[in-house]
Write a protein that holds these residues in place. Structure first.
Motif, PDB file in Angstrom:
ATOM      1  N   THR A 189     -50.560 -74.508 104.964  1.00 14.14           N
ATOM      2  CA  THR A 189     -49.627 -75.423 104.309  1.00 14.14           C
ATOM      3  C   THR A 189     -50.358 -76.143 103.193  1.00 14.14           C
ATOM      4  O   THR A 189     -51.597 -76.137 103.140  1.00 14.14           O
ATOM      5  CB  THR A 189     -49.083 -76.463 105.307  1.00 14.14           C
ATOM      6  OG1 THR A 189     -50.173 -77.283 105.738  1.00 14.14           O
ATOM      7  CG2 THR A 189     -48.386 -75.813 106.486  1.00 14.14           C
ATOM      8  N   GLU A 190     -49.620 -76.755 102.306  1.00 13.90           N
ATOM      9  CA  GLU A 190     -50.235 -77.490 101.204  1.00 13.90           C
ATOM     10  C   GLU A 190     -51.150 -78.592 101.740  1.00 13.90           C
ATOM     11  O   GLU A 190     -52.239 -78.817 101.221  1.00 13.90           O
ATOM     12  CB  GLU A 190     -49.154 -78.085 100.300  1.00 13.90           C
ATOM     13  CG  GLU A 190     -49.715 -78.696  99.033  1.00 13.90           C
ATOM     14  CD  GLU A 190     -48.633 -79.123  98.069  1.00 13.90           C
ATOM     15  OE1 GLU A 190     -48.911 -80.034  97.275  1.00 13.90           O
ATOM     16  OE2 GLU A 190     -47.532 -78.566  98.094  1.00 13.90           O
ATOM     17  N   LYS A 191     -50.720 -79.247 102.812  1.00 14.54           N
ATOM     18  CA  LYS A 191     -51.510 -80.327 103.417  1.00 14.54           C
ATOM     19  C   LYS A 191     -52.841 -79.788 103.962  1.00 14.54           C
ATOM     20  O   LYS A 191     -53.892 -80.394 103.770  1.00 14.54           O
ATOM     21  CB  LYS A 191     -50.697 -80.989 104.530  1.00 14.54           C
ATOM     22  CG  LYS A 191     -51.167 -82.328 104.943  1.00 14.54           C
ATOM     23  CD  LYS A 191     -50.174 -82.943 105.921  1.00 14.54           C
ATOM     24  CE  LYS A 191     -50.426 -84.430 106.034  1.00 14.54           C
ATOM     25  NZ  LYS A 191     -49.442 -85.095 106.868  1.00 14.54           N
ATOM     26  N   PHE A 229     -54.371 -77.072 102.972  1.00 18.52           N
ATOM     27  CA  PHE A 229     -55.152 -76.639 101.826  1.00 18.52           C
ATOM     28  C   PHE A 229     -55.852 -77.836 101.181  1.00 18.52           C
ATOM     29  O   PHE A 229     -57.041 -77.782 100.863  1.00 18.52           O
ATOM     30  CB  PHE A 229     -54.244 -75.926 100.821  1.00 18.52           C
ATOM     31  CG  PHE A 229     -54.983 -75.315  99.672  1.00 18.52           C
ATOM     32  CD1 PHE A 229     -55.764 -74.191  99.847  1.00 18.52           C
ATOM     33  CD2 PHE A 229     -54.894 -75.868  98.408  1.00 18.52           C
ATOM     34  CE1 PHE A 229     -56.446 -73.627  98.795  1.00 18.52           C
ATOM     35  CE2 PHE A 229     -55.570 -75.314  97.342  1.00 18.52           C
ATOM     36  CZ  PHE A 229     -56.348 -74.186  97.544  1.00 18.52           C
ATOM     37  N   GLU A 230     -55.131 -78.939 101.005  1.00 22.59           N
ATOM     38  CA  GLU A 230     -55.713 -80.151 100.409  1.00 22.59           C
ATOM     39  C   GLU A 230     -56.835 -80.698 101.288  1.00 22.59           C
ATOM     40  O   GLU A 230     -57.869 -81.134 100.784  1.00 22.59           O
ATOM     41  CB  GLU A 230     -54.641 -81.209 100.192  1.00 22.59           C
ATOM     42  CG  GLU A 230     -53.702 -80.868  99.054  1.00 22.59           C
ATOM     43  CD  GLU A 230     -52.526 -81.830  98.938  1.00 22.59           C
ATOM     44  OE1 GLU A 230     -52.427 -82.783  99.738  1.00 22.59           O
ATOM     45  OE2 GLU A 230     -51.707 -81.624  98.024  1.00 22.59           O
TER      46      GLU A 230
END
Length: 67
Positions: free
Chosen positions: A45-47, A49-50
């Motif tokens: 998810t983007e979270k 990945f960040e």
């Protein structure tokens, strides 16, 4: 597909780091292969990945941008 066994591998790319996948038994850089690839793990998810980027760059982001 070529009929060779497809061992479970872990991605080493920055975008898919650690994701498990099945790949052609000849899946090695520079080796001819049938291009079979099946992801076992879902995409990050983007979270997630960040969070991984923060870990890779250090607590303060590791970057100093100046204008």
């Amino acid at each position: 597909m070529c009929g060779k066994s497809s061992p479970i591998r872990k991605s080493k790319t920055s975008v898919n780091q650690g994701r498990r996948f099945l790949g052609c038994g000849d899946f090695e850089e520079g080796k001819k292969q049938c291009n079979y690839l099946y992801w076992i793990d879902p995409p990050h998810t983007e979270k997630e990945f960040e969070a991984k980027i923060k870990v890779l760059l250090g607590e303060n982001g590791g970057l100093q941008l100046k204008c």
